[in-house]
Design a protein around this motif. Structure first.
Motif: not given
Ligand SMILES: Cc1cc2nc3c(=O)[nH]c(=O)nc-3n(C[C@H](O)[C@H](O)[C@H](O)COP(=O)(O)OP(=O)(O)OC[C@H]3O[C@@H](n4cnc5c(N)ncnc54)[C@H](O)[C@@H]3O)c2cc1C
Length: 458
Positions: A291-312
């Protein structure tokens, strides 16, 4: 419009001049089979050439396999640090191509646009010119089409695949999330830990992290020297050793692995746990949504980040060939021994597999097998037909005793010991001699030519 078709019916076509294409070219030369190589880039070396547009290699890429285990037969890596850096690898490949005089067979800046079957031959179109070949070897690499996860929501920052990451400068003053804990993901995460304002790594599940050095030697040398041990015993030894050395991984905030050690692609990284222990990298579980710059995780935690690298990871792709001609397995190829198509007697894939050992020594075994098969086809000695019968009967699973975790990349996994044993048996069944360094020594020109020093490649 009438198109002139150039007759190459007595020749084979190799697509790509990376390590696979070069290995195939040398194997053809050793048996005197005529061929042409087409390479879309201006030089040899495949993804190890950082100038090759779209390469997934970044500035600090090193082999996770050791220098000792990684070379082609008859042409070992020159002495140096245990794990060669990308500039040493490309220097090695240049020296390899020169040593066996392979360049004269390669057409550079020649992208293969279309490959289609015709009357038992293959039409190959390169820059509006169509040639007809006796057989085609797809050696075009499997790290060019990125695989992305589907995640709900929209991320507002900079997001890219690890394929497009090039240097730690991209992390300066940034809050960075790396998604994926494969070898590239972990390497890039340690670069983020040392350079970013804040660094996180999201892992879908728990992993075992193997040190690159074990008992004073690179892990792959240790693994080879202990290959005589039954798999379950080796797994037990590895499991206990890691447990004694690292303890319970949940103390680092990591998830407990649900699989046993050696049951997934080994993560060879001695650095990631110290980055986590230093507080420079924070592990997170799977991503739930953006959601915008917020990333939500499956354990209910969240962080604000500027960039994501998908090493997928990556998906095998053949943009020049209709998908129906390939037998697919997960994100990769399900051909017999990874290279023999069951649909076409003269279509091959080289280098389209994931494995747990250095790639080059396996590529040359695959390449020699393809060359032997084609020689038999030409000389009508029958081993090609026998190989096809075997391929029809066998599923060709090279995962061996390993119960790999269920994921698209493990569907086409190749355990090095299983593959080597199967290859030896196949050569025996077909009455072919196993390739040895001597087969190639006489091709070397001049015979004492050695790998060039890496400083010639910045
Ligand atoms: C980050 C990373 C780390 C790795 N680490 C290791 C390691 O530690 N040890 C190891 O052994 N292996 C490692 N590998 C595996 C690596 O894939 C192999 O070492 C090797 O590069 C595979 O060679 P290839 O020739 O199959 O493919 P590539 O190197 O991808 O070469 C394919 C070539 O085909 C050309 N091509 C593609 N499409 C066309 C077309 N249509 N027409 C003409 N030319 C075309 C490309 O330009 C390229 O030159 C790593 C890979 C990655 C991505």
């Amino acid at each position: 419009m009438h198109t002139t078709i150039i007759d190459c019916k007595d020749r084979y076509c190799i697509i790509g001049a990376g390590p696979s294409g070069l290995a195939q070219a040398r194997a053809f030369l050793a048996l005197g089979l005529p061929f042409d190589v087409f390479e879309r880039h201006t030089d040899i070396g495949g993804l190890w050439d950082i100038q090759n547009p779209g390469t997934p290699v970044y500035e600090n890429t090193h082999f996770v396999s050791s220098r000792t285990e990684s070379g082609f037969m008859d042409f070992p890596f020159p002495p140096g640090a245990a794990f060669p850096k990308r500039n040493e690898i490309i220097a090695y490949l240049h020296a390899f191509a020169d040593a066996y005089d392979l360049r004269r067979h390669i057409n550079f800046s020649s992208e293969v646009e279309k490959v289609e079957p015709k009357d038992g031959f293959w039409l190959v179109t390169v820059q509006n010119q169509t040639r007809i070949y006796r057989g085609v070897i797809c050696a075009s690499g499997m790290h060019w089409e990125p695989s992305f996860p589907e995640i709900p929501g929209t991320f507002a920052g900079w997001q890219r695949h690890s394929k497009d990451y090039s240097s730690p400068d991209e992390f300066k003053n940034q809050r960075v999330l790396i998604m994926g804990a494969g070898n590239s993901g972990c390497d890039i995460a340690t670069e983020a830990a040392r350079n970013a304002k804040a660094a996180y790594i999201s892992m879908r599940r728990g992993y075992h992290f193997l040190p690159k050095i074990m008992f004073g030697k690179p892990a792959d040398i240790y693994e080879r020297e202990n290959a005589w041990m039954p798999f379950r015993f080796r797994q037990w030894v590895f499991g206990h050793m890691l447990n004694a050395l690292l303890g319970d991984l949940t103390q680092y905030g990591l998830q407990k692995p649900m699989h046993r050690v050696l049951e997934s692609q080994p993560i060879m990284n001695s650095d990631i746990l110290s980055c986590i222990a230093h507080g420079d990298l924070q592990p997170k579980p799977d991503i739930q949504r953006f959601d915008g710059s917020t990333v939500y995780f499956v354990d209910g935690s969240s962080i604000e980040v500027d960039q994501i690298v998908f090493a997928t990871g990556y998906k095998a792709s053949f943009p020049y060939l209709d998908a129906e001609h390939i037998e697919w397995a997960g994100h990769g190829v399900g051909h017999f021994m990874t290279c023999f198509s069951r649909k076409h007697p003269n279509l091959f894939t080289l280098g389209f597999y994931e494995g747990n050992a250095a790639v080059f020594p396996h590529l040359e075994l695959f390449a020699s097998m393809v060359a032997r098969y084609l020689l038999s086809q030409q000389q009508q000695t029958g081993q090609d037909k026998r190989l096809r019968e075997i391929a029809e009967k066998e599923q060709g699973d090279l995962r061996g005793p390993i119960h790999m975790i269920d994921s698209p990349r493990h569907a086409y996994y190749c355990d090095w010991l299983t593959f080597r044993k199967r290859a030896h048996k196949l050569y025996r069944e077909l009455g072919w001699p196993m390739p040895t360094a001597k087969d190639f020594t006489t091709l070397r020109n001049p015979p004492d030519l050695q790998p060039r020093i890496a400083s010639q490649h910045a």
